[in-house]
Design a protein around this motif. Sequence first.
Motif, PDB file in Angstrom:
ATOM      1  N   LEU A 173      -2.895  -0.922   7.736  1.00 32.84           N
ATOM      2  CA  LEU A 173      -2.850  -1.363   9.134  1.00 32.84           C
ATOM      3  C   LEU A 173      -2.521  -2.849   9.220  1.00 32.84           C
ATOM      4  O   LEU A 173      -1.697  -3.286  10.035  1.00 32.84           O
ATOM      5  CB  LEU A 173      -4.185  -1.080   9.818  1.00 32.84           C
ATOM      6  CG  LEU A 173      -4.323  -1.574  11.262  1.00 32.84           C
ATOM      7  CD1 LEU A 173      -3.264  -0.956  12.148  1.00 32.84           C
ATOM      8  CD2 LEU A 173      -5.717  -1.280  11.797  1.00 32.84           C
ATOM      9  N   GLN A 174      -3.149  -3.626   8.347  1.00 35.80           N
ATOM     10  CA  GLN A 174      -2.889  -5.065   8.321  1.00 35.80           C
ATOM     11  C   GLN A 174      -1.425  -5.348   8.011  1.00 35.80           C
ATOM     12  O   GLN A 174      -0.787  -6.187   8.657  1.00 35.80           O
ATOM     13  CB  GLN A 174      -3.793  -5.719   7.274  1.00 35.80           C
ATOM     14  CG  GLN A 174      -3.655  -7.220   7.180  1.00 35.80           C
ATOM     15  CD  GLN A 174      -4.691  -7.823   6.251  1.00 35.80           C
ATOM     16  OE1 GLN A 174      -5.656  -8.427   6.674  1.00 35.80           O
ATOM     17  NE2 GLN A 174      -4.485  -7.629   4.960  1.00 35.80           N
ATOM     18  N   ASP A 175      -0.867  -4.625   7.040  1.00 38.56           N
ATOM     19  CA  ASP A 175       0.540  -4.829   6.677  1.00 38.56           C
ATOM     20  C   ASP A 175       1.474  -4.424   7.822  1.00 38.56           C
ATOM     21  O   ASP A 175       2.449  -5.123   8.113  1.00 38.56           O
ATOM     22  CB  ASP A 175       0.886  -4.030   5.424  1.00 38.56           C
ATOM     23  CG  ASP A 175       0.303  -4.649   4.159  1.00 38.56           C
ATOM     24  OD1 ASP A 175      -0.035  -5.849   4.206  1.00 38.56           O
ATOM     25  OD2 ASP A 175       0.182  -3.938   3.148  1.00 38.56           O
ATOM     26  N   LEU A 176       1.187  -3.304   8.460  1.00 36.50           N
ATOM     27  CA  LEU A 176       2.055  -2.817   9.525  1.00 36.50           C
ATOM     28  C   LEU A 176       2.089  -3.778  10.711  1.00 36.50           C
ATOM     29  O   LEU A 176       3.133  -3.961  11.349  1.00 36.50           O
ATOM     30  CB  LEU A 176       1.595  -1.428   9.992  1.00 36.50           C
ATOM     31  CG  LEU A 176       1.841  -0.266   9.024  1.00 36.50           C
ATOM     32  CD1 LEU A 176       1.142   0.988   9.527  1.00 36.50           C
ATOM     33  CD2 LEU A 176       3.336  -0.009   8.879  1.00 36.50           C
ATOM     34  N   VAL A 177       0.941  -4.388  11.020  1.00 30.76           N
ATOM     35  CA  VAL A 177       0.860  -5.267  12.184  1.00 30.76           C
ATOM     36  C   VAL A 177       1.348  -6.673  11.866  1.00 30.76           C
ATOM     37  O   VAL A 177       2.110  -7.272  12.629  1.00 30.76           O
ATOM     38  CB  VAL A 177      -0.588  -5.317  12.724  1.00 30.76           C
ATOM     39  CG1 VAL A 177      -0.724  -6.345  13.840  1.00 30.76           C
ATOM     40  CG2 VAL A 177      -1.018  -3.942  13.233  1.00 30.76           C
ATOM     41  N   LEU A 178       0.923  -7.213  10.736  1.00 33.55           N
ATOM     42  CA  LEU A 178       1.229  -8.609  10.423  1.00 33.55           C
ATOM     43  C   LEU A 178       2.560  -8.801   9.708  1.00 33.55           C
ATOM     44  O   LEU A 178       3.138  -9.880   9.773  1.00 33.55           O
ATOM     45  CB  LEU A 178       0.105  -9.203   9.559  1.00 33.55           C
ATOM     46  CG  LEU A 178      -1.289  -9.229  10.202  1.00 33.55           C
ATOM     47  CD1 LEU A 178      -2.289  -9.871   9.257  1.00 33.55           C
ATOM     48  CD2 LEU A 178      -1.255  -9.977  11.533  1.00 33.55           C
ATOM     49  N   ARG A 179       3.056  -7.760   9.022  1.00 32.80           N
ATOM     50  CA  ARG A 179       4.322  -7.892   8.299  1.00 32.80           C
ATOM     51  C   ARG A 179       5.231  -6.703   8.591  1.00 32.80           C
ATOM     52  O   ARG A 179       5.650  -5.978   7.679  1.00 32.80           O
ATOM     53  CB  ARG A 179       4.054  -8.002   6.792  1.00 32.80           C
ATOM     54  CG  ARG A 179       3.391  -9.306   6.385  1.00 32.80           C
ATOM     55  CD  ARG A 179       3.165  -9.397   4.894  1.00 32.80           C
ATOM     56  NE  ARG A 179       2.074  -8.523   4.478  1.00 32.80           N
ATOM     57  CZ  ARG A 179       0.787  -8.879   4.536  1.00 32.80           C
ATOM     58  NH1 ARG A 179       0.450 -10.074   4.994  1.00 32.80           N
ATOM     59  NH2 ARG A 179      -0.163  -8.060   4.146  1.00 32.80           N
ATOM     60  N   PRO A 180       5.531  -6.474   9.856  1.00 29.83           N
ATOM     61  CA  PRO A 180       6.390  -5.325  10.189  1.00 29.83           C
ATOM     62  C   PRO A 180       7.775  -5.477   9.574  1.00 29.83           C
ATOM     63  O   PRO A 180       8.383  -6.549   9.638  1.00 29.83           O
ATOM     64  CB  PRO A 180       6.453  -5.379  11.721  1.00 29.83           C
ATOM     65  CG  PRO A 180       6.161  -6.797  12.068  1.00 29.83           C
ATOM     66  CD  PRO A 180       5.184  -7.268  11.032  1.00 29.83           C
ATOM     67  N   GLY A 181       8.225  -4.412   8.949  1.00 29.39           N
ATOM     68  CA  GLY A 181       9.548  -4.443   8.340  1.00 29.39           C
ATOM     69  C   GLY A 181       9.605  -5.114   6.987  1.00 29.39           C
ATOM     70  O   GLY A 181      10.651  -5.099   6.338  1.00 29.39           O
TER      71      GLY A 181
END
Length: 255
Positions: free
Chosen positions: A164-172
């Motif tokens: 979740l952290q990766d998807l929100v803070l580092r999208p793409g």
Amino acid sequence: MGGRRGRPGPPHHHPGRVGAARRAVTLVERLPATLALLSRGALTPAHARQMVAVVGPVRDDALRADIEAHVLGLLGDKTPPQLGDCARRVVLRKDAEAAGRKLVAAIRDRGVRPHDRRDGTGSIVIDLPLPACAAIHRALEAHAEQARVDGDERTKQQRMADVLQDLVLRPGENGLPPVSIALTLVATLETVLGGTEPGQVDGHVVPAELVRELAYTFGLLPRPTPAVDDPPDAEPALATASGSATSDPPTASGR
């Protein structure tokens, strides 16, 4: 050396005690049949708490008494959670108009709220329609499963939090591949066509109105044209939130 004793401050009310007091008042003043069974030992305190939480808030006295009698008549050997689910179904069916108003109000109050856990960590609370919550949870589970590698000592919950952290803070930038999910919607034909019988989304009881909104969103039913005399913003939050939660995004599919 003695000092003058100051005026005592206001009493400190513990939240747990206040909640217990409110539940007791609700039980005594609004659920007499439940109180009678509890007094005779025919109902456990846990069962009574379910009745207080689900049936107690019904505003109309006659309707609340009718619902209480109906639910207690179905008690049998149900566990407290089972009785709570039963009570929710009866309330949603018999007090459908109030349930619809409550749903719209809750969706309009949707949002994201941070919480400091006072130990160096925090929580993010997201309030969304239940189908959206179920879809997000399923998607995080799928991503967490894909992220598992040999030697990874993280638990499933830890992987889900990291994803979740990766998807929100580092999208793409996280390299996470798309995932597909499926939600199970259970409803009667009567509900889909306008009845008040609640349905289920992934085992969670939901109001009939939300069932129909999902059917409109997925194209299972044509969305009815609003009446001319309907207020223009009658239920914008319900339509918008359910649409965004249940339409087919690039990384998820629902049915």
